[in-house]
Design a protein around this motif. Structure first.
Motif, PDB file in Angstrom:
ATOM      1  N   ALA A  95      -9.281  -5.811   2.763  1.00  0.00           N
ATOM      2  CA  ALA A  95      -8.654  -6.851   1.943  1.00  0.00           C
ATOM      3  C   ALA A  95      -7.743  -6.312   0.846  1.00  0.00           C
ATOM      4  CB  ALA A  95      -9.731  -7.731   1.305  1.00  0.00           C
ATOM      5  N   ALA A  96      -7.857  -5.030   0.521  1.00  0.00           N
ATOM      6  CA  ALA A  96      -7.035  -4.467  -0.552  1.00  0.00           C
ATOM      7  C   ALA A  96      -6.918  -2.964  -0.344  1.00  0.00           C
ATOM      8  CB  ALA A  96      -7.637  -4.777  -1.915  1.00  0.00           C
ATOM      9  N   ILE A  97      -5.871  -2.376  -0.927  1.00  0.00           N
ATOM     10  CA  ILE A  97      -5.623  -0.941  -0.751  1.00  0.00           C
ATOM     11  C   ILE A  97      -4.960  -0.383  -2.003  1.00  0.00           C
ATOM     12  CG2 ILE A  97      -3.359  -1.297   0.322  1.00  0.00           C
ATOM     13  CD1 ILE A  97      -4.058   1.044   2.235  1.00  0.00           C
ATOM     14  N   ALA A  98      -5.293   0.878  -2.342  1.00  0.00           N
ATOM     15  CA  ALA A  98      -4.706   1.536  -3.515  1.00  0.00           C
ATOM     16  C   ALA A  98      -4.579   3.025  -3.235  1.00  0.00           C
ATOM     17  CB  ALA A  98      -5.555   1.296  -4.753  1.00  0.00           C
ATOM     18  N   PHE A  99      -3.651   3.673  -3.927  1.00  0.00           N
ATOM     19  CA  PHE A  99      -3.318   5.080  -3.733  1.00  0.00           C
ATOM     20  C   PHE A  99      -3.694   5.863  -4.978  1.00  0.00           C
ATOM     21  CE2 PHE A  99       0.294   8.338  -3.632  1.00  0.00           C
ATOM     22  CZ  PHE A  99      -0.331   9.153  -2.703  1.00  0.00           C
ATOM     23  N   ASP A 100      -4.310   7.054  -4.815  1.00  0.00           N
ATOM     24  CA  ASP A 100      -4.712   7.861  -5.971  1.00  0.00           C
ATOM     25  C   ASP A 100      -3.860   9.115  -6.153  1.00  0.00           C
ATOM     26  OD1 ASP A 100      -5.513   9.656  -4.047  1.00  0.00           O
ATOM     27  OD2 ASP A 100      -7.647   9.632  -4.578  1.00  0.00           O
ATOM     28  N   GLY A 101      -2.780   9.247  -5.375  1.00  0.00           N
ATOM     29  CA  GLY A 101      -1.935  10.429  -5.447  1.00  0.00           C
ATOM     30  C   GLY A 101      -2.151  11.372  -4.291  1.00  0.00           C
ATOM     31  N   ALA A 102      -3.267  11.205  -3.574  1.00  0.00           N
ATOM     32  CA  ALA A 102      -3.547  12.024  -2.400  1.00  0.00           C
ATOM     33  C   ALA A 102      -4.133  11.203  -1.259  1.00  0.00           C
ATOM     34  CB  ALA A 102      -4.506  13.155  -2.763  1.00  0.00           C
TER      35      ALA A 102
END
Length: 342
Positions: free
Chosen positions: A208-215
């Motif tokens: 339902a959702a997605i996020a990026f942490d730099g890697a």
């Protein structure tokens, strides 16, 4: 009898005057002997690493009178110009100082102010007085040490002037561009992206959702009550972390991932480096969206018509402002938080 003073530059004669100019920041340029080099290096090493740098630079030379090395105290007058011959356009204030000379060698620190050098040409005018009368010498061009040339564009960041970047006092998000183009935003990445068409990557149920942490990419799987972590460069499955019920929103604060759990009315805070569960602060009913403002996490509570504001450093509850009906989306613009009410 007329005195013929000569200031020597180790390596060459300019008319009847020779000069050595050493801007000693990274080392010795053109030292004539090992003794001179060692003495200057020793002085440089005497400066503590904690000593703040100033705009003072070191001028070093050899002074002769009728071919013989001078010994004793001499007055020296220095003026800085932006022209090799004009008497106007003086830069900074003139400097007159008494300098000890030993076997013709001398060293003096000169400071014409923090704005004296701006990558344009500079010429040093020198007069010496060892016998009661100031004797003018030829004006000398100041040239940079080779490594200093790399600093000529030090005010540019990624090809942009530093004024194009947010100052720390302007916003909590450091290094953010004030007016980035759409292309700059779309292409902003610091990892090896997946090239070409790739097959789908399997995650949990109902992502339902997605996020990026730099890697890595963090995917909130609503019906699995967990988060799938995929390496952005190749889609490799790094780990799967269990969270609260029905995670529906996720945001990164620079160190941790914050997962809004719709069915649990909580937020799971996970350390991005290893998925460690840091804390689970309670929020309002059915949290449906989350955003980071650089200091706090803003959680939109759909069934309470409120937003829970939590301090990112420790999860402390800062405030709970009321918003419109059924808030289900939220975003930060650098100054304000915008909440979408269904």
């Amino acid at each position: 009898m007329k005195r013929n003073f000569v200031v020597g530059m180790f390596g060459g004669l300019i008319g009847s005057v020779m000069l050595l100019i050493v801007l000693s920041a990274t080392g010795i340029v053109g030292a004539r002997s090992s003794e001179v080099a060692r003495s200057v290096v020793a002085r440089a090493n005497d400066v503590s690493a904690a000593t703040p740098l100033t705009s003072t630079f070191t001028y070093q030379g050899q002074l002769k009178n009728s071919g013989s090395a001078v010994n004793g105290l001499c007055q020296m007058a220095f003026r800085l110009y932006d022209n090799p011959s004009a008497s106007t356009n003086l830069i900074g204030s003139p400097i007159t100082t008494t300098v000890p000379v030993t076997n013709g060698l001398f060293t003096v620190g000169l400071n014409f102010g923090s704005n004296a050098f701006n990558s344009n040409g500079r010429w040093l005018d020198i007069q010496v007085n060892c016998t009661g009368t100031f004797v003018p010498l030829s004006r000398q061009a100041l040239t940079p040490a080779p490594n200093a040339l790399y600093a000529s564009n030090a005010d540019l960041l990624d090809g942009l002037n530093s004024s194009a970047f947010v100052q720390q006092t302007q916003a909590d998000a450091r290094y953010a561009r004030i007016s980035p183009t759409t292309q700059q935003l779309a292409l902003l990445k610091w990892y090896t992206a997946i090239n070409g068409t790739q097959p789908d990557f399997g995650v949990g149920y109902e992502p339902a959702a997605i996020a990026f942490d730099g890697a890595n990419m963090w995917v909130a799987n609503r019906d699995s009550s967990n988060v799938s972590v995929l390496r952005a460069s190749d889609g490799f499955h790094v780990m799967t972390v269990t969270v609260g019920g029905n995670p529906t929103a996720i945001a990164f604060d620079g160190a941790n991932m914050w997962v809004a759990n719709f069915a649990s009315s909580t937020v799971s805070v996970l350390r991005a480096s290893d998925g460690f569960h840091v804390m689970t602060p309670t929020v309002g009913g059915t949290p449906d969206a989350i955003a980071f403002d650089g200091a706090n996490m803003w959680v939109a509570n759909a069934s309470d018509n409120t937003v829970s504001v939590l301090r990112a450093s420790d999860g402390f509850h800062v405030m709970t402002p009321t918003v419109g009906g059924t808030p289900a989306a939220i975003a930060y613009d650098g100054a304000n938080v915008w909440v979408g009410n269904e």
